[in-house]
Design a protein around this motif. Structure first.
Motif, PDB file in Angstrom:
ATOM      1  N   ALA A  23       0.839  -1.197   0.000  1.00  0.00           N
ATOM      2  CA  ALA A  23       0.000   0.000   0.000  1.00  0.00           C
ATOM      3  C   ALA A  23       0.877   1.251   0.000  1.00  0.00           C
ATOM      4  N   THR A  24       0.483   2.218  -0.806  1.00  0.00           N
ATOM      5  CA  THR A  24       1.238   3.469  -0.889  1.00  0.00           C
ATOM      6  C   THR A  24       0.282   4.645  -0.961  1.00  0.00           C
ATOM      7  N   ASP A  25       0.749   5.785  -0.479  1.00  0.00           N
ATOM      8  CA  ASP A  25      -0.001   7.033  -0.642  1.00  0.00           C
ATOM      9  C   ASP A  25       0.736   7.962  -1.591  1.00  0.00           C
ATOM     10  N   ILE A  51      -1.387  -0.934  -4.277  1.00  0.00           N
ATOM     11  CA  ILE A  51      -2.676  -0.245  -4.168  1.00  0.00           C
ATOM     12  C   ILE A  51      -2.494   1.063  -3.413  1.00  0.00           C
ATOM     13  N   ALA A  52      -3.340   2.029  -3.763  1.00  0.00           N
ATOM     14  CA  ALA A  52      -3.462   3.276  -3.020  1.00  0.00           C
ATOM     15  C   ALA A  52      -4.947   3.474  -2.751  1.00  0.00           C
ATOM     16  N   VAL A  53      -5.268   4.084  -1.647  1.00  0.00           N
ATOM     17  CA  VAL A  53      -6.671   4.249  -1.275  1.00  0.00           C
ATOM     18  C   VAL A  53      -6.981   5.724  -1.077  1.00  0.00           C
ATOM     19  N   HIS A  54      -7.973   6.187  -1.831  1.00  0.00           N
ATOM     20  CA  HIS A  54      -8.422   7.570  -1.705  1.00  0.00           C
ATOM     21  C   HIS A  54      -9.592   7.619  -0.735  1.00  0.00           C
ATOM     22  N   LYS A  55      -9.441   8.397   0.321  1.00  0.00           N
ATOM     23  CA  LYS A  55     -10.493   8.558   1.314  1.00  0.00           C
ATOM     24  C   LYS A  55     -11.260   9.834   1.025  1.00  0.00           C
ATOM     25  N   SER A  56     -12.538   9.697   0.711  1.00  0.00           N
ATOM     26  CA  SER A  56     -13.358  10.855   0.364  1.00  0.00           C
ATOM     27  C   SER A  56     -13.513  11.787   1.561  1.00  0.00           C
ATOM     28  N   LEU A  57     -13.514  13.086   1.285  1.00  0.00           N
ATOM     29  CA  LEU A  57     -13.695  14.078   2.337  1.00  0.00           C
ATOM     30  C   LEU A  57     -15.142  14.520   2.390  1.00  0.00           C
ATOM     31  N   ALA A  58     -15.672  14.670   3.590  1.00  0.00           N
ATOM     32  CA  ALA A  58     -17.052  15.141   3.755  1.00  0.00           C
ATOM     33  C   ALA A  58     -17.077  16.240   4.808  1.00  0.00           C
ATOM     34  N   LEU A  59     -17.889  17.267   4.577  1.00  0.00           N
ATOM     35  CA  LEU A  59     -18.038  18.368   5.522  1.00  0.00           C
ATOM     36  C   LEU A  59     -19.408  18.263   6.165  1.00  0.00           C
ATOM     37  N   VAL A  60     -19.463  18.214   7.508  1.00  0.00           N
ATOM     38  CA  VAL A  60     -20.722  18.115   8.239  1.00  0.00           C
ATOM     39  C   VAL A  60     -21.138  19.514   8.688  1.00  0.00           C
ATOM     40  N   ALA A  74     -12.483  15.001  -6.770  1.00  0.00           N
ATOM     41  CA  ALA A  74     -11.849  14.564  -8.018  1.00  0.00           C
ATOM     42  C   ALA A  74     -10.415  15.065  -8.106  1.00  0.00           C
ATOM     43  N   SER A  75     -10.201  16.289  -7.635  1.00  0.00           N
ATOM     44  CA  SER A  75      -8.855  16.856  -7.685  1.00  0.00           C
ATOM     45  C   SER A  75      -7.896  16.106  -6.769  1.00  0.00           C
ATOM     46  N   LEU A  76      -8.371  15.798  -5.551  1.00  0.00           N
ATOM     47  CA  LEU A  76      -7.529  15.070  -4.612  1.00  0.00           C
ATOM     48  C   LEU A  76      -7.219  13.657  -5.114  1.00  0.00           C
ATOM     49  N   ARG A  77      -8.220  13.053  -5.720  1.00  0.00           N
ATOM     50  CA  ARG A  77      -8.014  11.689  -6.229  1.00  0.00           C
ATOM     51  C   ARG A  77      -7.045  11.703  -7.407  1.00  0.00           C
ATOM     52  N   ALA A  78      -7.179  12.696  -8.272  1.00  0.00           N
ATOM     53  CA  ALA A  78      -6.266  12.807  -9.410  1.00  0.00           C
ATOM     54  C   ALA A  78      -4.836  13.047  -8.941  1.00  0.00           C
ATOM     55  N   LEU A  80      -3.591  11.979  -6.117  1.00  0.00           N
ATOM     56  CA  LEU A  80      -3.123  10.696  -5.596  1.00  0.00           C
ATOM     57  C   LEU A  80      -2.690   9.778  -6.729  1.00  0.00           C
ATOM     58  N   VAL A  81      -3.495   9.712  -7.787  1.00  0.00           N
ATOM     59  CA  VAL A  81      -3.155   8.878  -8.947  1.00  0.00           C
ATOM     60  C   VAL A  81      -1.822   9.315  -9.538  1.00  0.00           C
ATOM     61  N   ARG A  82      -1.628  10.632  -9.656  1.00  0.00           N
ATOM     62  CA  ARG A  82      -0.380  11.144 -10.226  1.00  0.00           C
ATOM     63  C   ARG A  82       0.816  10.766  -9.362  1.00  0.00           C
TER      64      ARG A  82
END
Length: 423
Positions: A23-25, A51-60, A74-78, A80-82
């Motif tokens: 696993a890598t970030d 594998i890398a895992v993108h953790k979605s951010l949510a604002l309460v 989408a920007s954060l995930r992109a 991470l992919v890069r």
């Protein structure tokens, strides 16, 4: 509810079983995990899945609703992919290609552990991460979280790690977990490697068995370490040693690893109950939070030996230099028990030498290289039998599932002498 999606950065399908999951970030703290995975894959002839895992951010917001910003996500995930793509490419330039590199969505520790199970992985490798208080406060201890959830062995490695470990220590508490940890390390170690079996006598011992003297306790520990070693399958080129320390187990293991310049500490986990999931074991937790070298944790259910092996016997194949002390311990533990002595000769077949004589003692003379077996009753005029066995090539002790001795076997030439403890 989060859904899991996959973005394949690089993929080379492989039909091989039991991959290594790494696993890598995409950050520097994961470089060691990728480099170590590649080195271990070469040694174990295993495919690697990155594998890398993108953790979605949510604002309460105050009314309890959760807001997602798809553009930010989408920007954060992109990003991470890069990072992952660049990191895998960089690592791949210096060695064999990494088989696959996928980006998944979800909670990192849960996703990593589930991939390990789904892929029937032989090992999960993660970065050891930073040992900062902020990591604990904000929950960024991925390695510890993966260990809490995983049913697959987990290797947490520091950023600087690049090769297969060569000097490892295993924390031994004589449980099946520590036995599995030691055997796993022997599979991973490189050539001309060293494995030290370290038992730490806790300071609290005197609170529970104050009637046992320190000398007697240490003798029992040494006897247990000998039997522990005998249950291991040791590859050629690996050197084993055992060490007895005293104090706080985690602190002593860490201090000794640093002093011995070990590059791996291994330990066994003891189960996946509710309490274990919340707090892995104080020793394992301290190791993961404090160690500067790699840490290998073997979960309790990585093997079925605890469940299926309880009734089965274990044969202890003992090293010649330990025969004398082992036979002294064997005598001390079994003196007075009734026995059956048999000689198994390939030409004459099995022949019973005696039945129901009590054990007086078994000893090894390192000068004459003879094993002496003494049986019978104490006292003048009482029946007794003494047998001297020369040319002994091997000495084995068979124990039952509870660790009690069942039989002693001496191998000599094409034959064998078997002393069975009948009660």
């Amino acid at each position: 509810m989060e859904t899991m999606t996959v973005t394949t950065v690089e993929a080379e399908p492989s039909g091989k079983s039991q991959p290594i999951i790494v696993a890598t970030d995409g950050l520097p703290q994961s470089r060691g995990a990728l480099n170590t995975a590649r080195a271990l894959a070469e040694r174990l002839h295993s495919p690697v899945r990155v594998i890398a895992v993108h953790k979605s951010l949510a604002l309460v917001i105050p009314d309890g609703q959760m807001l997602f910003d798809p553009n930010v996500t989408a920007s954060l995930r992109a990003d991470l992919v890069r990072r992952v793509r660049e990191q895998c490419t960089l690592i791949g330039k210096n060695g064999p290609h990494l088989d696959a590199c996928d980006v998944l969505n979800g909670e990192p520790a849960r996703v990593i552990s589930e991939v390990g199970i789904d892929q029937h992985a032989r090992l999960i490798i993660v970065g050891l991460g930073r040992h900062e208080l902020a990591d604990r406060i904000f929950g960024d201890e991925t390695a510890l979280k993966v260990v809490r959830l995983s049913h697959v062995p987990v290797l947490a490695v520091p950023e600087r790690s690049t090769t297969v470990p060569r000097h490892a220590i295993v924390g031994v508490d004589f449980s099946e977990g520590s036995l599995r940890a030691a055997q796993a390390v022997l599979h991973f170690l490189g050539e001309d490697s060293v494995l030290e079996l370290v038992h730490v006598v806790p300071r609290e011992r005197l609170l529970f068995d104050a009637w046992v003297s320190q000398d007697e306790y240490i003798r029992n520990v040494r006897r247990s370490l000998t039997r522990f070693r005998a249950r291991l399958t040791v590859p050629r080129g690996a050197h084993l040693d055992d060490v007895i320390l005293s104090g706080d187990p985690a602190k002593e293991l860490l201090t000794y690893a640093d002093r011995a310049s070990a590059d791996l500490i291994a330990t066994g986990s003891h189960g996946h109950g509710f309490v274990t999931r919340l707090v892995v074991g104080s020793v394992t937790t301290k190791l993961l939070r404090t160690a500067t070298c790699s840490v290998l944790v073997i979960p309790a259910d990585a093997s079925h030996s605890d469940r299926n092996g309880a009734a089965a016997g274990v044969t202890l194949n003992l090293e010649r230099e330990r025969w004398r002390s082992v036979l002294d311990d064997f005598t001390q533990a079994n003196v007075g028990r009734r026995t059956r002595l048999e000689i198994d000769d390939p030409d004459l077949g099995a022949q019973a030498q005696e039945q129901d004589y009590p054990l007086l003692g078994v000893t090894f003379d390192p000068v004459d290289q003879h094993v002496e077996i003494m049986l019978g009753e104490l006292g003048a005029g009482e029946p007794h039998l003494s047998r001297s066995v020369s040319g002994v090539d091997g000495l084995d002790v068979l124990t039952d599932g509870d660790g009690h001795d069942v039989a002693l076997r001496l191998r000599h030439g094409a034959g064998q002498t078997i002393l069975t403890l009948v009660q």
